[in-house]
Design a protein around this motif. Structure first.
Motif, short mmCIF file in Angstrom:
data_model
loop_
_atom_site.label_atom_id
_atom_site.label_comp_id
_atom_site.label_asym_id
_atom_site.label_seq_id
_atom_site.Cartn_x
_atom_site.Cartn_y
_atom_site.Cartn_z
N LEU A 25 13.43 4.74 5.80
CA LEU A 25 12.02 4.61 5.42
C LEU A 25 11.38 5.98 5.21
O LEU A 25 10.51 6.13 4.34
N GLN A 26 11.77 6.97 6.00
CA GLN A 26 11.22 8.31 5.82
C GLN A 26 11.55 8.86 4.43
O GLN A 26 10.70 9.44 3.75
N LYS A 27 12.77 8.62 3.99
CA LYS A 27 13.17 9.06 2.65
C LYS A 27 12.39 8.30 1.57
O LYS A 27 11.94 8.90 0.58
N GLU A 28 12.23 7.00 1.76
CA GLU A 28 11.49 6.20 0.78
C GLU A 28 10.03 6.64 0.71
O GLU A 28 9.45 6.73 -0.38
N ALA A 29 9.43 6.93 1.86
CA ALA A 29 8.03 7.34 1.88
C ALA A 29 7.84 8.67 1.15
O ALA A 29 6.91 8.84 0.37
N ALA A 30 8.74 9.61 1.41
CA ALA A 30 8.64 10.91 0.73
C ALA A 30 8.77 10.74 -0.78
O ALA A 30 8.01 11.34 -1.55
N ALA A 31 9.72 9.93 -1.21
CA ALA A 31 9.92 9.73 -2.64
C ALA A 31 8.70 9.08 -3.29
O ALA A 31 8.33 9.44 -4.41
N ARG A 32 8.06 8.16 -2.59
CA ARG A 32 6.85 7.52 -3.15
C ARG A 32 5.73 8.53 -3.32
O ARG A 32 4.99 8.48 -4.31
N LEU A 33 5.59 9.44 -2.38
CA LEU A 33 4.54 10.45 -2.50
C LEU A 33 4.77 11.33 -3.72
O LEU A 33 3.82 11.77 -4.38
N SER A 34 6.02 11.59 -4.05
CA SER A 34 6.33 12.44 -5.19
C SER A 34 5.82 11.84 -6.49
O SER A 34 5.54 12.57 -7.46
N ALA A 35 5.68 10.52 -6.52
CA ALA A 35 5.26 9.83 -7.74
C ALA A 35 3.75 9.81 -7.93
O ALA A 35 3.26 9.35 -8.97
#
Length: 300
Positions: free
Chosen positions: A187-197
């Motif tokens: 989830l930490q990886k998914e959250a970071a990737a979403r912020l990048s968008a």
């Protein structure tokens, strides 16, 4: 000159080991987002408000780790009418902070795990609004769910300013703490990737580190650090089946980490456990009970 640094119109922050965000309501008030580890940080935060002729209108804690709400109690002594808001589950831990070291240790924690770094003073927190556009303490903002570092966590956006909380760490923090803390690494990886968008973000403030203009670059650095830990845990398992504590020692050896106190051990043990769960769910490792021990082994 104020001890608070500007990030955008009506948006300031108090730099420190943990950053605090200050959001003006346009009427002489300000919402405080995260209050730091202790009374010292909280005192500096209130001093910064005084320098700008601002009065606190509320507190929003992005998550329940002690270094983000440890200053609540000091501020509430000065302003007892303030309401404290936090995401679901996080509000319960802020209200009953003993839950944090209990969760890390698995039982009533020994004295060594009851330091201010793991056990903040209690403060009565209530549920923050659900993710999306909200109004807290007279301030309009956007709450973005970024679970992973904690069971649930909110990032905060106001205009072109993004406070990522601990969904993102600055480069110095990543270098200092190779075992990036998380409770759910996937989830930490998914959250970071979403912020990048996110579009239109002009400056990003991590919970730990300096403001950054390059959000995609900051996200990439965090994802790389997280994957480095996943790789280290995978490599540790491939050295032979072992329990979490033995795997933690192997991971620390691989990443050049030296632990010198009980708090560091339980925090880093949780990180290794989070990545083991991710690898289990990917089918890359397995677990079994053997010799009265829970061990992990590489899947063929």
């Amino acid at each position: 000159m104020s001890s608070l640094s500007p990030l955008g119109p009506g948006v300031h922050f108090l730099p420190g080991a943990v950053n605090s965000l200050v959001l003006e309501d346009g009427r002489g008030g300000a919402l405080l987002v995260d209050t730091g580890l202790d009374d010292g940080h909280a005192r500096k935060l209130l001093r910064g408000l005084t320098e700008l002729n601002l009065t606190p209108t509320g507190i929003l804690n992005t998550h329940s780790h002690a270094d983000h709400h440890g200053g609540n109690a000091f501020i509430l002594k000065r302003f007892p009418e303030l309401k404290v808001f936090a995401p679901p589950l996080e509000d319960a831990i802020i209200t009953h902070p003993i839950l944090e070291p209990i969760g890390l240790f698995g039982a009533r924690p020994p004295r060594e795990l009851q330091s201010k770094f793991l056990l903040a003073p209690p403060s009565p927190a209530r549920l923050a609004p659900e993710p999306g556009v909200a109004r807290i303490g007279g301030v309009s903002l956007e709450l973005i769910e970024v679970a992973g570092h904690a069971s649930l966590m909110y990032a905060v956006r106001v205009g072109g300013v993004l406070y990522a909380a601990d969904a993102l760490f600055g480069p110095e923090a990543l270098a200092k703490h190779p075992l990036v803390f998380c409770q759910d690494s996937a989830l930490q990886k998914e959250a970071a990737a979403r912020l990048s968008a996110l579009e239109g973000v002009e400056v990003t403030l991590p919970g730990h580190g300096d403001p950054a203009k390059d959000l995609p670059g900051l996200v990439a650095a965090n994802l790389s650090a997280l994957e480095r830990v996943t790789d280290a845990v995978r490599a540790a398992v491939h050295l032979g089946e072992a329990g979490v504590d033995d795997l933690l020692a192997r991971v620390c050896d691989g990443l050049g980490v030296t632990m010198s106190n009980a708090g560091a051990v339980v925090l880093n043990r949780a990180v290794v456990s989070a990545h083991l769960t991710e690898l289990l769910e990917r089918g890359e490792v397995g677990l079994r009970v053997t010799g009265n021990r829970l061990v992990f082994f590489p899947e063929a």
